[in-house]
Write a protein that holds these residues in place. Sequence first.
Motif, PDB file in Angstrom:
ATOM      1  N   LYS A 124       0.829  -1.195   0.000  1.00  0.00           N
ATOM      2  CA  LYS A 124       0.000   0.000   0.000  1.00  0.00           C
ATOM      3  C   LYS A 124       0.868   1.251   0.000  1.00  0.00           C
ATOM      4  N   VAL A 125       0.357   2.310  -0.617  1.00  0.00           N
ATOM      5  CA  VAL A 125       1.062   3.595  -0.601  1.00  0.00           C
ATOM      6  C   VAL A 125       1.137   4.087   0.836  1.00  0.00           C
ATOM      7  N   SER A 126       2.338   4.468   1.253  1.00  0.00           N
ATOM      8  CA  SER A 126       2.510   4.979   2.610  1.00  0.00           C
ATOM      9  C   SER A 126       3.175   6.353   2.553  1.00  0.00           C
ATOM     10  N   PHE A 127       3.007   7.125   3.611  1.00  0.00           N
ATOM     11  CA  PHE A 127       3.544   8.485   3.654  1.00  0.00           C
ATOM     12  C   PHE A 127       4.454   8.655   4.862  1.00  0.00           C
ATOM     13  N   ASN A 128       5.392   9.578   4.730  1.00  0.00           N
ATOM     14  CA  ASN A 128       6.210  10.021   5.854  1.00  0.00           C
ATOM     15  C   ASN A 128       5.760  11.413   6.250  1.00  0.00           C
ATOM     16  N   GLN A 129       5.966  11.767   7.503  1.00  0.00           N
ATOM     17  CA  GLN A 129       5.699  13.130   7.941  1.00  0.00           C
ATOM     18  C   GLN A 129       6.932  13.976   7.681  1.00  0.00           C
ATOM     19  N   ILE A 130       6.734  15.147   7.053  1.00  0.00           N
ATOM     20  CA  ILE A 130       7.856  16.017   6.735  1.00  0.00           C
ATOM     21  C   ILE A 130       7.561  17.435   7.211  1.00  0.00           C
ATOM     22  N   ASN A 131       8.619  18.207   7.362  1.00  0.00           N
ATOM     23  CA  ASN A 131       8.512  19.613   7.745  1.00  0.00           C
ATOM     24  C   ASN A 131       8.148  20.413   6.497  1.00  0.00           C
ATOM     25  N   ARG A 132       6.989  21.075   6.507  1.00  0.00           N
ATOM     26  CA  ARG A 132       6.540  21.828   5.338  1.00  0.00           C
ATOM     27  C   ARG A 132       7.572  22.887   4.921  1.00  0.00           C
ATOM     28  N   LYS A 133       8.257  23.492   5.902  1.00  0.00           N
ATOM     29  CA  LYS A 133       9.181  24.592   5.608  1.00  0.00           C
ATOM     30  C   LYS A 133      10.500  24.115   5.014  1.00  0.00           C
ATOM     31  N   THR A 134      10.995  22.957   5.508  1.00  0.00           N
ATOM     32  CA  THR A 134      12.315  22.502   5.051  1.00  0.00           C
ATOM     33  C   THR A 134      12.250  21.283   4.136  1.00  0.00           C
ATOM     34  N   GLY A 135      11.144  20.539   4.175  1.00  0.00           N
ATOM     35  CA  GLY A 135      11.058  19.308   3.398  1.00  0.00           C
ATOM     36  C   GLY A 135      11.767  18.145   4.056  1.00  0.00           C
ATOM     37  N   HIS A 136      12.263  18.342   5.286  1.00  0.00           N
ATOM     38  CA  HIS A 136      12.972  17.273   5.984  1.00  0.00           C
ATOM     39  C   HIS A 136      11.992  16.355   6.711  1.00  0.00           C
ATOM     40  N   ARG A 137      12.393  15.105   6.832  1.00  0.00           N
ATOM     41  CA  ARG A 137      11.551  14.120   7.501  1.00  0.00           C
ATOM     42  C   ARG A 137      11.518  14.384   9.016  1.00  0.00           C
ATOM     43  N   ILE A 138      10.357  14.122   9.617  1.00  0.00           N
ATOM     44  CA  ILE A 138      10.175  14.315  11.052  1.00  0.00           C
ATOM     45  C   ILE A 138      10.670  13.079  11.814  1.00  0.00           C
ATOM     46  N   LYS A 139      11.440  13.290  12.879  1.00  0.00           N
ATOM     47  CA  LYS A 139      11.899  12.204  13.744  1.00  0.00           C
ATOM     48  C   LYS A 139      11.297  12.378  15.129  1.00  0.00           C
ATOM     49  N   TYR A 140      11.059  11.270  15.803  1.00  0.00           N
ATOM     50  CA  TYR A 140      10.504  11.310  17.145  1.00  0.00           C
ATOM     51  C   TYR A 140      11.559  10.858  18.151  1.00  0.00           C
ATOM     52  N   SER A 141      11.610  11.547  19.262  1.00  0.00           N
ATOM     53  CA  SER A 141      12.554  11.214  20.316  1.00  0.00           C
ATOM     54  C   SER A 141      11.802  10.750  21.558  1.00  0.00           C
ATOM     55  N   LYS A 142      12.414   9.833  22.312  1.00  0.00           N
ATOM     56  CA  LYS A 142      11.831   9.374  23.570  1.00  0.00           C
ATOM     57  C   LYS A 142      12.366  10.264  24.683  1.00  0.00           C
ATOM     58  N   VAL A 143      11.479  11.023  25.303  1.00  0.00           N
ATOM     59  CA  VAL A 143      11.904  11.976  26.318  1.00  0.00           C
ATOM     60  C   VAL A 143      11.195  11.709  27.638  1.00  0.00           C
ATOM     61  N   ASP A 144      11.830  12.128  28.720  1.00  0.00           N
ATOM     62  CA  ASP A 144      11.252  12.034  30.055  1.00  0.00           C
ATOM     63  C   ASP A 144      10.097  13.031  30.155  1.00  0.00           C
ATOM     64  N   ALA A 145       8.914  12.558  30.573  1.00  0.00           N
ATOM     65  CA  ALA A 145       7.735  13.420  30.606  1.00  0.00           C
ATOM     66  C   ALA A 145       7.890  14.602  31.551  1.00  0.00           C
TER      67      ALA A 145
END
Length: 324
Positions: A31-52
Amino acid sequence: MAPRANWKGFLRLSLVTCPVALYPATSESEKVSFNQINRKTGHRIKYSKVDAETGEEVANDDIVKGYKVDTDTYIEVTKEELDEIALESTHTIEIDEFVPRSDIDNRYLIRPYYLVPDGKVGHDAFAVIRETIRSLNKVAIGRIVLTNREHIIALEPLDKGLMGTLLRYPYEVRNEQEYFDDIQDVKITKDMLDLAKHIVEKKSADFEPENFEDHYEAALVELINKKRAGVQITPKAAPKATGNVISLMDALKRSLSNEAAAPGAAEPKAKAKKPKKRIEGQREMLLPISGKKAKEAGKETQKAEEPKKAEKPVRAPARSRKAG
């Protein structure tokens, strides 16, 4: 390339044992899948595990499982402690009983897997278990551990192998009465029922999944092809809501008339040709942006959607190519 096995271990019926491997029977990777990107830079979004609380990033080695017992109170459980309570079904599918397939409520079905002999040995024992299940015309019920949780699995013969279907536990299935109690008891007249049956007969066909078409997936591919070819995308007008209110009987009569007037309604449906096998990988599905045919296709699509005075195609920003 064959997919990786989700699980390897042993299949056991009393004293008969053989090594087996479990493979997923379905896939959504095409299936076609998408990545989340920054509209301003076109860079892919990364998620970090942080202490709440502190907001600081936490290393994987410092992350453990915890069971919440109260606000901000957790019981820590380590991997070693979980391994201590590992069940025998972690490495063995033990067949516990045989039941009629019709006894299994469809709500308990989760997902199917293929079970095959693992390696060159054990094919004889595997065949004995498979043919025993086939001869009884029943389903074998066993237990298996996947992703650290024990599941019930139903095994049934499929060609030369076995199909295993994971089953839900009773506490995972909601009581239908919680949803159905408010449905009104309505008396249906014989005339309405007869009309509805005629509509069903007109639409009756053999179950042929190869004829199913994922219209949304096709629309996604078409959209991406147009954007790659630089075609201006024109939003479609929203459909107008109809306020006509007709009776249920009139609706049934009109439905029957529409089915009768449909092309080929009087003739039996011809078996559709099987579609060509889909090419693996969504990159191959999409239209190349180079080549004469691609350019001609892009021009034809552009002429159909743009005003008579053709303007230069609007190309997607170069940064969108970084999204892969």
